[in-house]
Write an enzyme that holds these catalytic residues in place. Structure first.
Site, mmCIF file in Angstrom:
data_model
loop_
_atom_site.group_PDB
_atom_site.id
_atom_site.type_symbol
_atom_site.label_atom_id
_atom_site.label_comp_id
_atom_site.label_asym_id
_atom_site.label_seq_id
_atom_site.Cartn_x
_atom_site.Cartn_y
_atom_site.Cartn_z
ATOM 1 C CG ASP A 1 -9.830 -14.864 7.256
ATOM 2 O OD1 ASP A 1 -8.694 -15.163 7.621
ATOM 3 O OD2 ASP A 1 -9.664 -13.896 6.278
ATOM 4 C CE LYS B 1 -1.469 -11.382 8.047
ATOM 5 N NZ LYS B 1 -2.679 -11.138 7.666
ATOM 6 C CE1 TYR C 1 -7.040 -6.391 3.384
ATOM 7 C CE2 TYR C 1 -5.794 -8.310 4.797
ATOM 8 C CZ TYR C 1 -6.207 -7.467 3.703
ATOM 9 O OH TYR C 1 -5.056 -7.462 2.864
ATOM 10 C CE1 TYR D 1 -4.169 -1.401 0.051
ATOM 11 C CE2 TYR D 1 -3.023 -3.181 1.041
ATOM 12 C CZ TYR D 1 -4.146 -2.684 0.425
ATOM 13 O OH TYR D 1 -5.322 -3.766 0.252
HETATM 14 C C1 LIG Z 1 -3.463 -10.948 6.392
HETATM 15 C C2 LIG Z 1 -4.963 -11.498 6.242
HETATM 16 C C3 LIG Z 1 -5.469 -12.144 4.964
HETATM 17 C C4 LIG Z 1 -4.496 -12.039 3.670
HETATM 18 O O1 LIG Z 1 -3.419 -12.707 3.822
HETATM 19 P P1 LIG Z 1 -2.166 -12.710 2.935
HETATM 20 O O2 LIG Z 1 -1.386 -13.563 3.334
HETATM 21 O O3 LIG Z 1 -1.810 -11.112 3.132
HETATM 22 O O4 LIG Z 1 -2.728 -12.772 1.470
HETATM 23 C C5 LIG Z 1 -6.695 -12.514 4.916
HETATM 24 N N1 LIG Z 1 -7.612 -12.584 6.092
HETATM 25 C C6 LIG Z 1 -6.831 -12.024 7.358
HETATM 26 C C7 LIG Z 1 -8.064 -12.218 8.613
HETATM 27 C C8 LIG Z 1 -5.856 -11.546 7.430
HETATM 28 O O5 LIG Z 1 -5.174 -11.116 8.531
#
Ligand SMILES: *Cc1c(COP(=O)(O)O)cnc(C)c1O
Length: 432
Positions: free
Chosen positions: A253, A282, A152, A24
Site C-alpha cells: 500500500d 494521494k 492504516y 473524524y
Molecule cells: C490515506 C491512505 C489510505 C486511504 O486513502 P483514501 O483516499 O483516504 O481513501 C489507504 N492507505 C494508506 C497507506 C493511506 O495513507
C-alpha cells in the site's frame, strides 16, 4: 485577492458547524475549522487574510504545492475536451497515457492497472484481486489477509479489517469486520538490520496458516496514519521472501509513500523488491482530484481472466475520470521536470538539522526524518485544537494527531519557508 468580511466568515462557519462533518469529527463540534479562500505555492490563505505555510501537503497529496500553472493547464485543457465519460465500453487517451506512465515508473512486474477514485477503494480492489486470484488457481480457501499492527489502509469495510485492530479507529465495528491475521509492527527501525526475532513471527504465522492466506498487506517502510513509524528495508525484503516461500501474495500500500515522499519514487525501492499488487493514490494527481489505482502483475491479471467468471469483479462509476487522469499525467511529468529527488533530499537535510533540536526535550520521545517526512513523537498526546491554534497564530499549517507532530511539506517549499516552518514547530513543541 480580497478577503471575506468578518460577518460572512461567521455565517460560513455557523453553517459549516450546523450541516457538515469533517474527517473524524463531531457534527456540532466546538473544535475550530479554519476557512480557506485560496492557496498558492506553499501558502494557504485564510478568509481573514492570514497566510499559513503548509506543512502537510493536504495529507501527502499536494507535492507540487497549490494552484500550479502546469497542473491547472492540464485540467483546463481536459475540461474543454470532456470532464467525464463512463469507462464501461469506452476509453480515452488520458487513461491510456496515465496507464503507460504508471507502468513505466512502478516496479517492472506490475503491468495491469485498475483505476479507482480513492485510496480506500484501491485497497478494497487489491484485496478482491488477491482473493479472486487464488480462487482462479483453485485455492478458494485462501481468503484471509495478514496485516501489520499500527497499519492504516483506509476507512471502508475491507480496508478497516486490515487497519490496526486496536488503534485503527475502527474497533467499534469489529464484529462486522472480516477476521484477519495481525503481526506486530516491525521491531527493527529504518537503517537497522532485521533480526530473526523480528521476522520469525511472520514466518511462523504463514507456515501455519498459508492455506487460508491470500496476501500480506503492508505500507512499505513508512507506517503512516497508524504511527508515522519508519522500519527496516531488510524486514521488507524478508517479508517478500517469506511470501514467495508460502504462496502468499504481497500487497504494497504505497498510497502515502508513493511519488517520492520517502526519498525513493516508491518506498518498495528502499528494499529493491516488487510487490504482486500495489496501491497508489494521494499524491498521484498532485493533490488536485481524488484518484487512486491498483496495479498487478501479468500472472495475476491473466489468471483472473482465464478462470470463471473470467472478469475482475469491480467497476466504479467514476473509473479513470479523464480530468483526474490528465492532471495525474501532468503531475508525474512535473515530478521529473522539477528534479523531485534533489528537492526531497534537500528537505530531508533541513528537517533533520532543524527538528533535531527537539530531541533533547524531556517531553519528546523521538525525532525521526525520512525523505520529506519529519516526525516529532511526544511522550503524551497533544491537545489538537489548542496546538493547531498556536500553529495558526504563528503562520504555519501543521495538524498533529495523538503524540505525533509531523511535517510533510510540498516538495517545492523554499529553504527559508522550510526553516521557518521547522523553527515554529520546535518553538511550539518546546512550550508544551
Ligand atoms: C490515506 C491512505 C489510505 C486511504 O486513502 P483514501 O483516499 O483516504 O481513501 C489507504 N492507505 C494508506 C497507506 C493511506 O495513507
Amino acid at each position: 485577492m480580497k478577503y471575506i468580511p468578518e460577518q460572512e466568515i461567521s455565517k460560513l462557519l455557523a453553517s459549516d458547524r450546523q450541516y457538515i462533518w469533517h474527517p473524524y469529527s463531531a457534527m456540532h463540534s466546538d473544535i475550530p475549522v479554519y476557512p480557506v479562500i485560496s492557496a498558492q505555492g506553499v501558502r494557504i490563505r485564510l478568509a481573514d487574510g492570514r497566510e499559513l505555510i503548509d506543512g502537510m501537503s493536504s495529507w501527502w497529496c499536494a507535492v507540487h504545492g497549490y494552484n500550479h500553472p502546469v497542473l491547472n493547464k492540464a485540467i483546463l485543457d481536459q475540461l474543454l475536451n470532456m470532464s467525464h465519460v463512463m469507462f464501461g465500453g469506452l476509453t480515452h487517451s488520458p487513461a491510456v497515457g496515465l496507464a503507460e506512465k504508471l507502468i513505466e515508473i512502478t516496479p517492472d512486474p506490475l503491468v495491469a492497472i485498475f483505476f479507482s477514485d480513492s485510496g480506500s477503494v484501491a485497497v478494497e480492489v487489491a484485496m478482491k484481486m488477491a482473493i479472486q486470484y487464488w480462487n482462479a488457481r483453485s485455492l478458494p480457501n485462501k481468503q484471509r489477509l495478514v496485516s501489520l499492527r499500527s497499519g492504516y489502509h483506509g476507512d471502508t469495510f475491507g480496508a478497516m479489517s486490515v487497519c490496526d485492530p486496536v488503534n485503527g479507529m475502527h474497533s467499534l465495528f469489529s464484529d462486522v469486520l472480516a477476521k484477519q491475521y495481525f503481526i506486530d509492527s516491525p521491531g527493527c527501525r529504518f537503517g537497522a538490520e532485521c533480526e530473526a526475532r523480528h521476522i520469525n513471527p511472520v514466518r511462523e504465522l504463514l507456515e501455519k496458516n498459508h492455506q487460508k492466506i491470500a496476501a500480506v498487506i503492508l505500507e512499505p517502510i513508512v507506517q503512516g496514519a497508524g504511527g508515522m513509524l519508519f522500519y527496516s528495508a531488510d524486514y521488507l525484503c524478508q517479508i517478500r521472501e517469506i511470501c514467495d516461500q508460502f504462496q502468499v501474495l504481497l500487497i504494497a500500500d504505497e498510497i502515502a509513500t508513493g511519488f517520492g515522499r520517502t526519498g525513493k519514487l516508491f518506498a518498495c525501492e528502499h528494499a529493491d523488491i516488487s510487490p504482486d499488487i500495489m496501491c497508489i493514490g494521494k499524491a498521484m494527481t498532485g493533490g488536485y482530484m481524488s484518484m487512486a489505482a491498483t496495479l498487478a502483475t501479468e500472472e495475476i491479471s491473466q489468471t483472473i481472466d482465464s478462470h470463471e467468471p473470467g472478469v475482475f469483479m469491480h467497476g466504479p462509476t467514476f473509473m479513470a475520470n479523464p480530468l483526474a487522469c490528465a492532471v495525474s499525467i501532468a503531475s508525474i511529468s512535473l515530478l521529473r521536470d522539477t528534479a523531485w529527488s534533489a528537492r526531497v533530499s534537500k528537505i530531508s537535510t533541513i528537517l533533520e538539522s532543524r527538528l533535531s533540536i527537539c530531541r533533547s526535550l524531556d517531553h519528546v520521545e523521538d525525532v525521526r526524518v525520512l525523505g520529506a517526512i519529519g516526525v516529532i513523537e511526544l511522550k503524551t498526546a497533544v491537545d489538537m485544537a489548542s496546538i493547531t491554534a498556536r500553529f495558526v497564530e504563528q503562520g504555519v499549517w501543521v495538524r498533529p494527531f495523538g503524540k505525533l507532530v509531523y511535517l510533510m511539506p510540498p516538495y517545492i517549499i523554499g529553504e527559508s519557508d522550510l526553516i521557518n516552518l521547522c523553527d515554529v514547530v520546535c518553538q511550539i513543541v518546546s512550550e508544551l
